[in-house]
Design an enzyme around this catalytic site. Structure first.
Site, short mmCIF file in Angstrom:
data_model
loop_
_atom_site.label_atom_id
_atom_site.label_comp_id
_atom_site.label_asym_id
_atom_site.label_seq_id
_atom_site.Cartn_x
_atom_site.Cartn_y
_atom_site.Cartn_z
N HIS A 143 0.83 -1.21 0.00
CA HIS A 143 0.00 0.00 0.00
C HIS A 143 0.86 1.26 0.00
O HIS A 143 1.79 1.41 0.77
CB HIS A 143 -0.97 0.03 1.19
CG HIS A 143 -0.33 0.01 2.54
ND1 HIS A 143 0.05 1.16 3.21
CD2 HIS A 143 -0.03 -1.02 3.37
CE1 HIS A 143 0.56 0.83 4.38
NE2 HIS A 143 0.53 -0.47 4.51
N ASP A 195 4.23 2.27 2.12
CA ASP A 195 3.34 3.36 2.54
C ASP A 195 3.86 4.71 2.06
O ASP A 195 3.85 5.70 2.79
CB ASP A 195 3.17 3.35 4.06
CG ASP A 195 1.87 4.00 4.50
OD1 ASP A 195 0.99 4.23 3.64
OD2 ASP A 195 1.72 4.30 5.71
#
Length: 417
Positions: free
Chosen positions: A63, A310
């Site tokens: 992500h 991230d």
């Protein structure tokens, strides 16, 4: 790249637990053969001693956040793609928190069109998380069935959801769909205005503390929900020792729970915040050294299945604020592999295969995808380079490594077979 033979390359393949020396023939950015000299190889192709290099599958980020759509002044999709390839990431899953939020098939179609129009020599394969709730507001479930049919890789708001009744309905609804669900475990009422891990250093810095229980009570609550509704669930951004312990206990009970942490939480701790660098304003905040070591142990044991980057780009003006006022997040696609290699592999915390598994195969499994690497990277763990505007592909500069020289560089991405 011209045709060449690399002799003595260290070949890492976590899918087969391979870690051995091989000879590699590369031509036109394609791997033609491994551990043999083909009769088809040009007789005049140069032979290069490469025992200092590593050949391994392309990395997968579970992500990150794209500035596009809506925040192109931070970073465009093309710039993020260039940064990903420079860092060895051949697949990247993007959170839905753009503007507009990816909570409907039309927005997904827009992003897919933008991806198709990228005019780059090589681009990562993007996967898109669909927003679990409308507008990622945490109040109402989104168009889950339509988004699933349209091709989102899974569902996540990318931030904590406090409506537990809604979470329960999501678990019930997604159970038959077999689509990944990822939640961020934080109790916002307990977090308050915390921006640093609660403790003596937070008091010393004069910064509001975020208690460990803000994470652990949320994890414990989700575990209770899973015990009643056993829908596969992945927890993002785990940052505490106690959180790892709770997850390990749930997994030992057979609950369908997996989790991941971010690369910076494995390398830094709350003492690094003492200089008030706003680039270390993260969400969740950096833990103490006990937390950091527990996270590493969790990755090694498989309790934490993946390491996420991230990556979150911000403009200079957005990030150049007082620590508590700066938005949380840092870039990392170009920095994660070299820093993790030096900080974890070279120090003996993780083996090379353990690191690669957490950065390639396991993220794919968390996304419900089959590991089948078609792109491989060549990595020089000893090559030094300066982290600055000249060398970074992203226009963003929000990293604590800015201006520092680090070791480890991806030399190229090659297709194979």
């Amino acid at each position: 790249m011209e045709s060449q033979h690399l002799q003595g390359v260290r070949w890492l393949d976590p899918s087969t637990q391979t870690d051995q020396r091989v000879n590699v023939w590369i031509e036109n950015d394609q791997i033609q053969a491994i551990d043999r000299v083909s009769e088809d190889s040009p007789p005049d192709s140069p032979v290069r001693a490469a025992d200092h290099l590593i050949l391994a599958p392309g990395l997968v980020d579970l992500h990150s956040t794209s500035g596009e759509p809506g925040y192109e002044d931070r970073e465009t999709l093309a710039q993020l793609a260039q940064a990903a390839i420079a860092g060895g990431f051949t697949q990247v899953a993007l959170l839905p928190d753009g503007h507009p939020v990816l909570d409907n098939p039309a927005t997904l179609s827009l992003l897919q069109q933008k991806q198709a129009l990228l005019n780059l020599p090589l681009s990562p394969q993007f996967h898109f998380w669909g927003s679990l709730t409308l507008g990622a507001q945490g109040d109402h479930l989104g168009e889950l069935a339509d988004l699933g049919k349209a091709g989102v890789v899974g569902f996540s708001d990318g931030k904590p959801i406090q409506n537990l009744s809604l979470v329960r309905r999501a678990l019930e609804y997604l159970a038959p769909l077999q689509t990944p669900l990822a939640l961020v475990p934080v109790n916002l009422a307990l977090r308050g205005n915390g921006v640093m891990r609660d403790g003596t250093l937070a008091l010393q810095c004069g910064l509001p503390g975020e208690p460990v229980m803000a994470e652990t009570t949320a994890i414990a609550t989700l575990i209770e929900l899973l015990s009643e509704i056993p829908t596969p669930l992945h927890l993002l951004r785990v940052s505490t020792q106690r959180g790892v312990e709770l997850i390990a206990a749930a997994q030992a009970q057979g609950l369908p729970l997996t989790a991941s942490t971010t690369w910076m939480h494995l390398l830094l701790n709350t003492s690094n915040v003492l200089n008030y660098d706003p680039n270390l304003r993260l969400d969740p905040p950096l833990g103490n050294e006990t937390d950091r070591l527990a996270l590493i142990a969790g990755v090694k044991a498989g309790t934490l299945t993946a390491i996420a980057v991230d990556h979150s780009a911000y403009s200079y003006e957005e990030k150049t604020l007082a620590f508590a006022e700066a938005p949380p997040g840092a870039i990392g696609l170009e920095l994660a592999l070299p820093c993790l290699w030096q900080g974890l592999v070279e120090t003996g915390h993780l083996t090379a295969l353990e690191l690669w598994q957490a950065l390639s195969i396991n993220p794919l499994r968390s996304l419900g995808l089959t590991p089948d690497p078609s792109h491989w990277l060549l990595f020089d763990p000893a090559q030094s380079w300066l982290v600055n505007g000249e060398n970074l592909k992203t226009p963003a500069r929000n990293t604590p490594w800015l201006g520092q020289t680090i070791r480890g560089k991806v030399l190229g991405i090659f297709s194979w077979p």
